[in-house]
Design an enzyme around this catalytic site. Sequence first.
Site, short mmCIF file in Angstrom:
data_model
loop_
_atom_site.label_atom_id
_atom_site.label_comp_id
_atom_site.label_asym_id
_atom_site.label_seq_id
_atom_site.Cartn_x
_atom_site.Cartn_y
_atom_site.Cartn_z
N ARG A 58 -19.81 -35.38 -7.28
CA ARG A 58 -20.64 -36.06 -6.29
C ARG A 58 -21.20 -35.13 -5.24
NH1 ARG A 58 -16.35 -40.02 -6.78
NH2 ARG A 58 -15.58 -39.11 -4.85
N GLU A 95 -2.54 -36.23 -4.14
CA GLU A 95 -1.37 -37.08 -3.94
C GLU A 95 -0.48 -37.14 -5.18
OE1 GLU A 95 -2.36 -41.56 -4.26
OE2 GLU A 95 -4.17 -40.63 -3.47
#
Length: 178
Positions: A58, A95
């Site tokens: 992106r 994460e």
Amino acid sequence: MDLRSRIRDIPDYPKRGIVFRDITPLLLDAAALDAAVDALVAYAAPRDVQYVVAAEARGFILGAAVARQLGAGFVPARKPGKLPAETVSAEYILEYGVDALEMHADALAHGANVLVHDDLLATGGTARALCDLVEQLGGHVVGCAFLAELAFLGGRERLAPFDVHALVSYASETERGG
């Protein structure tokens, strides 16, 4: 123009409890897309940017448009194994594990002024890896520019001492977008 209203909230994506900030509606609106690029360029122009470095995928969308408008080069940072020539690499923590980005080893001139760009600043891991890559190649990060920032995740602090600019900022996970 109200860019926030062109960013769609997708609750519980990619997992329960997360609100995904989808920039697709902004990209579909030619006036909003133009306004976003113009605003990023306005931030970058006084910084004498020679290259814009952005992460796949992106970050490439607005990053290349900003580079073009600035008259700067565009440097793609990609996932490992995607670039054909010699590369440098920087790892960052997710994460759920560790990932990495690579740039061509000859992508930047030593001492070049570089704008780091991505669509979204969250924890700052990806953007910090981009800054590390620029510095590995002897470049000078003159700023970090984002379409949106999830301020509650602390990415701006992770990027210190670099200057950080975001067009839209969300103070909490539940703050509504468009």
